[in-house]
Design an enzyme around this catalytic site. Sequence first.
Site, PDB file in Angstrom:
ATOM      1  N   ASP A 167       7.787  -0.684  10.413  1.00  0.00           N
ATOM      2  CA  ASP A 167       9.111  -0.041  10.491  1.00  0.00           C
ATOM      3  C   ASP A 167       9.903  -0.387  11.750  1.00  0.00           C
ATOM      4  OD1 ASP A 167       7.392   3.100  11.195  1.00  0.00           O
ATOM      5  OD2 ASP A 167       7.958   1.492  12.566  1.00  0.00           O
ATOM      6  N   HIS A 181       0.677  -5.953  10.488  1.00  0.00           N
ATOM      7  CA  HIS A 181       1.071  -6.042   9.078  1.00  0.00           C
ATOM      8  C   HIS A 181       2.502  -6.504   8.908  1.00  0.00           C
ATOM      9  CE1 HIS A 181      -2.235  -2.819   8.212  1.00  0.00           C
ATOM     10  NE2 HIS A 181      -2.744  -4.028   8.382  1.00  0.00           N
ATOM     11  N   SER A 227      -4.966   6.804   8.812  1.00  0.00           N
ATOM     12  CA  SER A 227      -6.033   7.385   7.979  1.00  0.00           C
ATOM     13  C   SER A 227      -7.300   6.540   8.081  1.00  0.00           C
ATOM     14  CB  SER A 227      -5.578   7.443   6.520  1.00  0.00           C
ATOM     15  OG  SER A 227      -5.229   6.126   6.091  1.00  0.00           O
ATOM     16  N   GLU A 278      -4.834  15.554  10.886  1.00  0.00           N
ATOM     17  CA  GLU A 278      -6.063  16.085  10.246  1.00  0.00           C
ATOM     18  C   GLU A 278      -7.229  15.137  10.529  1.00  0.00           C
ATOM     19  OE1 GLU A 278      -4.532  16.075   6.242  1.00  0.00           O
ATOM     20  OE2 GLU A 278      -5.099  13.968   5.938  1.00  0.00           O
ATOM     21  N   ALA A 331       1.511  13.699  16.673  1.00  0.00           N
ATOM     22  CA  ALA A 331       1.550  12.623  17.671  1.00  0.00           C
ATOM     23  C   ALA A 331       2.720  12.823  18.627  1.00  0.00           C
ATOM     24  CB  ALA A 331       1.679  11.283  16.958  1.00  0.00           C
TER      25      ALA A 331
HETATM   26  C1  BV8 Z   1      -7.310  -8.573   3.988  1.00  0.00           C
HETATM   27  C2  BV8 Z   1       2.192  -3.758   4.846  1.00  0.00           C
HETATM   28  C3  BV8 Z   1      -8.718 -10.327   3.749  1.00  0.00           C
HETATM   29  C4  BV8 Z   1       2.856  -3.679   3.560  1.00  0.00           C
HETATM   30  C5  BV8 Z   1      -0.055  -2.855   4.578  1.00  0.00           C
HETATM   31  C6  BV8 Z   1     -12.638  -2.448  -0.058  1.00  0.00           C
HETATM   32  C7  BV8 Z   1     -13.196  -2.032   1.140  1.00  0.00           C
HETATM   33  C8  BV8 Z   1     -12.649  -2.429   2.365  1.00  0.00           C
HETATM   34  C9  BV8 Z   1     -11.526  -3.257   2.393  1.00  0.00           C
HETATM   35  C10 BV8 Z   1     -10.984  -3.655   1.198  1.00  0.00           C
HETATM   36  C11 BV8 Z   1     -11.523  -3.268  -0.014  1.00  0.00           C
HETATM   37  N1  BV8 Z   1     -10.755  -3.813  -1.000  1.00  0.00           N
HETATM   38  C12 BV8 Z   1      -9.751  -4.533  -0.439  1.00  0.00           C
HETATM   39  C13 BV8 Z   1      -9.907  -4.458   0.887  1.00  0.00           C
HETATM   40  C14 BV8 Z   1      -9.087  -5.104   1.886  1.00  0.00           C
HETATM   41  C15 BV8 Z   1      -7.742  -4.393   1.994  1.00  0.00           C
HETATM   42  C16 BV8 Z   1      -7.948  -2.932   2.265  1.00  0.00           C
HETATM   43  O1  BV8 Z   1      -8.290  -2.539   3.371  1.00  0.00           O
HETATM   44  N2  BV8 Z   1      -7.698  -2.099   1.226  1.00  0.00           N
HETATM   45  C17 BV8 Z   1      -7.864  -0.663   1.401  1.00  0.00           C
HETATM   46  C18 BV8 Z   1      -6.758   0.086   0.623  1.00  0.00           C
HETATM   47  C19 BV8 Z   1      -9.256  -0.271   0.908  1.00  0.00           C
HETATM   48  N3  BV8 Z   1      -7.104  -5.014   3.130  1.00  0.00           N
HETATM   49  C20 BV8 Z   1      -6.341  -6.090   2.921  1.00  0.00           C
HETATM   50  O2  BV8 Z   1      -6.072  -6.550   1.831  1.00  0.00           O
HETATM   51  C21 BV8 Z   1      -5.832  -6.762   4.196  1.00  0.00           C
HETATM   52  N4  BV8 Z   1      -6.068  -8.154   4.091  1.00  0.00           N
HETATM   53  O3  BV8 Z   1      -8.272  -7.850   4.058  1.00  0.00           O
HETATM   54  O4  BV8 Z   1      -7.393  -9.883   3.780  1.00  0.00           O
HETATM   55  C22 BV8 Z   1      -8.769 -11.607   3.134  1.00  0.00           C
HETATM   56  C23 BV8 Z   1      -9.897 -12.350   3.351  1.00  0.00           C
HETATM   57  C24 BV8 Z   1      -9.973 -13.559   2.792  1.00  0.00           C
HETATM   58  C25 BV8 Z   1      -8.949 -14.040   2.007  1.00  0.00           C
HETATM   59  C26 BV8 Z   1      -7.806 -13.284   1.782  1.00  0.00           C
HETATM   60  C27 BV8 Z   1      -7.710 -12.046   2.340  1.00  0.00           C
HETATM   61  C28 BV8 Z   1      -4.334  -6.556   4.327  1.00  0.00           C
HETATM   62  C29 BV8 Z   1      -4.067  -5.103   4.620  1.00  0.00           C
HETATM   63  C30 BV8 Z   1      -2.577  -4.926   4.942  1.00  0.00           C
HETATM   64  C31 BV8 Z   1      -1.898  -4.248   3.787  1.00  0.00           C
HETATM   65  N5  BV8 Z   1      -0.500  -3.998   4.167  1.00  0.00           N
HETATM   66  N6  BV8 Z   1       1.226  -2.670   4.921  1.00  0.00           N
HETATM   67  C32 BV8 Z   1       3.760  -2.481   3.510  1.00  0.00           C
HETATM   68  O5  BV8 Z   1       3.763  -1.655   4.454  1.00  0.00           O
HETATM   69  O6  BV8 Z   1       4.464  -2.378   2.509  1.00  0.00           O
HETATM   70  S1  BV8 Z   1      -1.134  -1.554   4.743  1.00  0.00           S
HETATM   71  C33 BV8 Z   1      -0.329  -0.062   4.813  1.00  0.00           C
HETATM   72  O7  BV8 Z   1      -1.378   0.890   5.058  1.00  0.00           O
HETATM   73  C34 BV8 Z   1       0.613   0.114   5.998  1.00  0.00           C
HETATM   74  O8  BV8 Z   1       0.709  -1.014   6.844  1.00  0.00           O
HETATM   75  C35 BV8 Z   1      -0.028   1.247   6.776  1.00  0.00           C
HETATM   76  O9  BV8 Z   1       0.219   1.187   8.113  1.00  0.00           O
HETATM   77  C36 BV8 Z   1      -1.442   0.979   6.456  1.00  0.00           C
HETATM   78  C37 BV8 Z   1      -2.461   1.971   6.824  1.00  0.00           C
HETATM   79  O10 BV8 Z   1      -2.018   3.236   6.425  1.00  0.00           O
HETATM   80  P1  BV8 Z   1      -1.792   4.299   7.620  1.00  0.00           P
HETATM   81  O11 BV8 Z   1      -0.888   3.687   8.624  1.00  0.00           O
HETATM   82  O12 BV8 Z   1      -3.108   4.783   8.098  1.00  0.00           O
HETATM   83  O13 BV8 Z   1      -0.972   5.417   6.886  1.00  0.00           O
HETATM   84  P2  BV8 Z   1      -1.550   6.562   5.943  1.00  0.00           P
HETATM   85  O14 BV8 Z   1      -0.402   7.130   5.186  1.00  0.00           O
HETATM   86  O15 BV8 Z   1      -2.760   6.059   5.206  1.00  0.00           O
HETATM   87  O16 BV8 Z   1      -2.092   7.669   6.971  1.00  0.00           O
HETATM   88  C38 BV8 Z   1      -1.171   8.345   7.795  1.00  0.00           C
HETATM   89  C39 BV8 Z   1      -1.995   9.185   8.727  1.00  0.00           C
HETATM   90  O17 BV8 Z   1      -1.112   9.833   9.630  1.00  0.00           O
HETATM   91  C40 BV8 Z   1      -2.780  10.263   8.025  1.00  0.00           C
HETATM   92  O18 BV8 Z   1      -4.106  10.269   8.522  1.00  0.00           O
HETATM   93  C41 BV8 Z   1      -2.051  11.570   8.418  1.00  0.00           C
HETATM   94  O19 BV8 Z   1      -2.951  12.652   8.579  1.00  0.00           O
HETATM   95  C42 BV8 Z   1      -1.487  11.185   9.763  1.00  0.00           C
HETATM   96  N7  BV8 Z   1      -0.279  11.914  10.161  1.00  0.00           N
HETATM   97  C43 BV8 Z   1       0.758  12.312   9.376  1.00  0.00           C
HETATM   98  N8  BV8 Z   1       1.695  12.906  10.147  1.00  0.00           N
HETATM   99  C44 BV8 Z   1       1.251  12.861  11.434  1.00  0.00           C
HETATM  100  C45 BV8 Z   1      -0.008  12.228  11.455  1.00  0.00           C
HETATM  101  N9  BV8 Z   1      -0.711  12.026  12.587  1.00  0.00           N
HETATM  102  C46 BV8 Z   1      -0.166  12.475  13.735  1.00  0.00           C
HETATM  103  N10 BV8 Z   1       1.052  13.079  13.811  1.00  0.00           N
HETATM  104  C47 BV8 Z   1       1.778  13.292  12.681  1.00  0.00           C
HETATM  105  N11 BV8 Z   1       2.964  13.912  12.775  1.00  0.00           N
END
Ligand code: BV8
Length: 251
Positions: A103, A118, A189, A215, A231
Amino acid sequence: MTISKNLRDRLSDAESVCVLTGAGISAESGVPTFRGEQGLWKKFRPEELANVDAFMRNPDLVWEWYSYRRKVVSEVQPNPGHFAIVEMQNLIRDFTLVTQNVDNLHSRAGSRGVVELHGNITRNYCIRCRRPASEELVQKSDKVPVCSHCGGFIRPDVVWFGELLPPRAYEEAEDAASRCDLFLCVGTSGVVYPAASLPQMAKEHGAFVLEINAEYTDLSPRVSETLIGKAGEILPLLVRVMKEERHHEQT
Ligand code: BV8
Ligand code: ZN
């Protein structure tokens, strides 16, 4: 919120600090998180939209989703959490900010040298010739624009699921995580890899790993300490303590 003696000492002594942020740090600016209850967009899950197949299958839908998100981020402001990280960077000589967010709010807040794991939603490029797309081409199209040079589809400069992270960015993040003595993990998360492996890497190299989140998360059992709260409230408090402790030493 009470700051433990252990954390106070770490804030006072840290010479090398690495901060990893996720969507939670932008939540208080009004940017929806991915996996929160309000969800990011209608009924879709990010994993279903943020990948190449979805884009090739339905480029206009994916483009519309990013246009919506670009509009949201253009209308919000960085919050006290983003600004506290800028202040921390000014206090610590060896400081690295690594973000999963696309962002652009850290850069808008004044953070320098942000490691964008990312990508960045304010940048777009042609999938065929990879030329950057102009701002006005991007702004004027609600359908997926085509490259004025080769006719290829324009896509956002973000890392989709299944795509490799920018190698230099991930290397810089790994270096910072393995050399820091204090690692802050803010508003993530801890679900998405390889970004989510950085806190573990820091801990294995002896860093004090502090999680700040609304959380408990998958990361919580593996960090040194978790502070539950916003945060935008906790980070300014940590910077205040850091200043007190360090000013105290200077006198
Ligand atoms: C890759 C850009 C390898 C796009 C994003 C199985 C197991 C393990 C891994 C994998 C698997 N299957 C697939 C994978 C790999 C995969 C992955 O990890 N998948 C996950 C879903 C299981 N990863 C990938 O594909 C990565 N690439 O591994 O390539 C490879 C190897 C060889 C050949 C080819 C490839 C690429 C990952 C990048 C994906 N792109 N974003 C877009 O944004 O549109 S990820 C997306 O999620 C965002 O970037 C975001 O930042 C990211 C993580 O999410 P969070 O930031 O944590 O946000 P979330 O909503 O989840 O959580 C928010 C948190 O904030 C919460 O905890 C909440 O409680 C807290 N919160 C809320 N309010 C507050 C707060 N905290 C404090 N104060 C507040 N006020
Ligand atoms: Zn092109």
